[in-house]
Design a protein around this motif. Structure first.
Motif, mmCIF file in Angstrom:
data_model
loop_
_atom_site.group_PDB
_atom_site.id
_atom_site.type_symbol
_atom_site.label_atom_id
_atom_site.label_comp_id
_atom_site.label_asym_id
_atom_site.label_seq_id
_atom_site.Cartn_x
_atom_site.Cartn_y
_atom_site.Cartn_z
ATOM 1 N N SER A 126 0.846 -1.175 0.000
ATOM 2 C CA SER A 126 0.000 0.000 0.000
ATOM 3 C C SER A 126 0.889 1.234 0.000
ATOM 4 O O SER A 126 1.870 1.297 0.734
ATOM 5 C CB SER A 126 -0.901 -0.022 1.237
ATOM 6 O OG SER A 126 -1.825 1.029 1.187
ATOM 7 N N MET A 174 -2.597 -1.045 -3.104
ATOM 8 C CA MET A 174 -3.678 -0.118 -2.784
ATOM 9 C C MET A 174 -3.047 1.245 -2.529
ATOM 10 O O MET A 174 -1.840 1.368 -2.386
ATOM 11 C CB MET A 174 -4.434 -0.561 -1.523
ATOM 12 C CG MET A 174 -5.208 -1.842 -1.674
ATOM 13 S SD MET A 174 -6.245 -2.245 -0.240
ATOM 14 C CE MET A 174 -5.053 -2.480 1.069
ATOM 15 N N GLU A 184 -3.446 4.683 0.097
ATOM 16 C CA GLU A 184 -4.003 5.070 1.390
ATOM 17 C C GLU A 184 -3.510 6.456 1.767
ATOM 18 O O GLU A 184 -2.538 6.952 1.203
ATOM 19 C CB GLU A 184 -3.614 4.058 2.465
ATOM 20 C CG GLU A 184 -2.115 3.963 2.687
ATOM 21 C CD GLU A 184 -1.737 3.032 3.808
ATOM 22 O OE1 GLU A 184 -2.042 3.362 4.976
ATOM 23 O OE2 GLU A 184 -1.133 1.984 3.523
ATOM 24 N N ARG A 219 -7.350 11.224 -3.509
ATOM 25 C CA ARG A 219 -7.544 11.641 -4.909
ATOM 26 C C ARG A 219 -6.265 12.236 -5.501
ATOM 27 O O ARG A 219 -5.829 11.798 -6.573
ATOM 28 C CB ARG A 219 -8.722 12.603 -5.016
ATOM 29 C CG ARG A 219 -8.912 13.244 -6.381
ATOM 30 C CD ARG A 219 -9.609 12.319 -7.334
ATOM 31 N NE ARG A 219 -9.680 12.885 -8.666
ATOM 32 C CZ ARG A 219 -10.694 12.717 -9.464
ATOM 33 N NH1 ARG A 219 -11.754 12.037 -9.067
ATOM 34 N NH2 ARG A 219 -10.679 13.217 -10.663
ATOM 35 N N SER A 231 -8.287 3.580 -10.656
ATOM 36 C CA SER A 231 -9.353 3.501 -9.653
ATOM 37 C C SER A 231 -9.994 2.117 -9.640
ATOM 38 O O SER A 231 -10.187 1.525 -8.575
ATOM 39 C CB SER A 231 -10.409 4.570 -9.925
ATOM 40 O OG SER A 231 -11.467 4.462 -9.008
ATOM 41 N N VAL A 232 -10.316 1.599 -10.803
ATOM 42 C CA VAL A 232 -10.917 0.260 -10.888
ATOM 43 C C VAL A 232 -9.956 -0.783 -10.320
ATOM 44 O O VAL A 232 -10.354 -1.659 -9.545
ATOM 45 C CB VAL A 232 -11.308 -0.075 -12.345
ATOM 46 C CG1 VAL A 232 -11.642 -1.552 -12.505
ATOM 47 C CG2 VAL A 232 -12.481 0.787 -12.788
ATOM 48 N N THR A 291 -7.287 -0.408 -8.175
ATOM 49 C CA THR A 291 -7.023 -0.312 -6.736
ATOM 50 C C THR A 291 -8.280 -0.610 -5.918
ATOM 51 O O THR A 291 -8.173 -1.194 -4.839
ATOM 52 C CB THR A 291 -6.425 1.058 -6.358
ATOM 53 O OG1 THR A 291 -7.282 2.101 -6.820
ATOM 54 C CG2 THR A 291 -5.036 1.225 -6.937
ATOM 55 N N CYS A 292 -9.449 -0.239 -6.419
ATOM 56 C CA CYS A 292 -10.684 -0.607 -5.707
ATOM 57 C C CYS A 292 -10.886 -2.116 -5.737
ATOM 58 O O CYS A 292 -11.346 -2.706 -4.754
ATOM 59 C CB CYS A 292 -11.889 0.113 -6.310
ATOM 60 S SG CYS A 292 -11.966 1.870 -5.879
ATOM 61 N N ALA A 303 -8.588 -3.529 -3.139
ATOM 62 C CA ALA A 303 -9.150 -3.267 -1.802
ATOM 63 C C ALA A 303 -10.313 -4.210 -1.513
ATOM 64 O O ALA A 303 -10.439 -4.722 -0.398
ATOM 65 C CB ALA A 303 -9.593 -1.810 -1.691
ATOM 66 N N ALA A 304 -11.153 -4.462 -2.492
ATOM 67 C CA ALA A 304 -12.302 -5.360 -2.289
ATOM 68 C C ALA A 304 -11.846 -6.785 -1.979
ATOM 69 O O ALA A 304 -12.459 -7.476 -1.168
ATOM 70 C CB ALA A 304 -13.204 -5.346 -3.521
ATOM 71 N N LEU A 314 -18.302 -1.295 -1.887
ATOM 72 C CA LEU A 314 -17.836 -0.153 -2.645
ATOM 73 C C LEU A 314 -19.034 0.553 -3.276
ATOM 74 O O LEU A 314 -20.018 -0.100 -3.644
ATOM 75 C CB LEU A 314 -16.876 -0.608 -3.756
ATOM 76 C CG LEU A 314 -15.576 -1.228 -3.263
ATOM 77 C CD1 LEU A 314 -14.812 -1.838 -4.419
ATOM 78 C CD2 LEU A 314 -14.732 -0.172 -2.578
ATOM 79 N N SER A 341 -21.328 -0.938 -6.180
ATOM 80 C CA SER A 341 -21.228 -2.392 -6.237
ATOM 81 C C SER A 341 -22.599 -3.006 -6.014
ATOM 82 O O SER A 341 -23.478 -2.432 -5.395
ATOM 83 C CB SER A 341 -20.229 -2.915 -5.200
ATOM 84 O OG SER A 341 -20.656 -2.599 -3.900
#
Length: 133
Positions: free
Chosen positions: A43, A69, A71, A93, A111-112, A114-115, A118-119, A127, A130
């Motif tokens: 991260s 990720m 943070e 951001r 974004s897709v 790293t999300c 994270a998921a 999210l 989702s």
């Protein structure tokens, strides 16, 4: 991600931080690769945006899209242009914008990715946008 241990999955991660933005010995690409080989993730914090954090950026460039990720490490280590201020979750951001530019990736794709990471790392997290299973 994760290796089974006693019938459960346990996850680990490495947060690539060094208060001075330098090489603390745990943020270099070789260490990141060893962490990834353990089926874990890394991260990155606002330190990646600091001008003297070349080793962190080398690690960031070497990390696979599904292996990291982003943070904010609130309340510390705000990314540029907020460096020196109290770090806030909203500052992810500008960090993401910096990382996308550094990796030469569209912000939306980052974004897709790293999300998605994270998921997987936080399987009970929901999210925005989702669909509940």
């Amino acid at each position: 991600m994760g290796r089974p241990f006693g019938g459960e999955y346990h996850y680990g991660g490495l947060s690539c931080v060094d208060a001075e933005g330098g090489n603390s010995g745990d943020d270099d690409p070789a260490t990141v690769q060893r962490v990834l080989e353990l089926d874990s993730i890394v991260s990155f914090t606002g330190i990646a945006t600091f001008k003297n954090a070349a080793t962190v950026r080398d690690s960031l460039a070497a990390a696979p899209a599904d292996g990291f990720m982003l943070e904010t490490d609130s309340p510390y280590l705000a990314p540029v242009p907020h460096r020196g201020k109290r770090c806030e979750p909203a500052y992810v951001r500008p960090l993401a914008e910096f990382v996308a530019a550094h990796r030469k990736s569209p912000l939306e794709r980052l974004s897709v990715e790293t999300c998605g990471t994270a998921a997987k790392f936080f399987p009970k997290m929901s999210l925005p946008g989702s669909v509940a299973a």
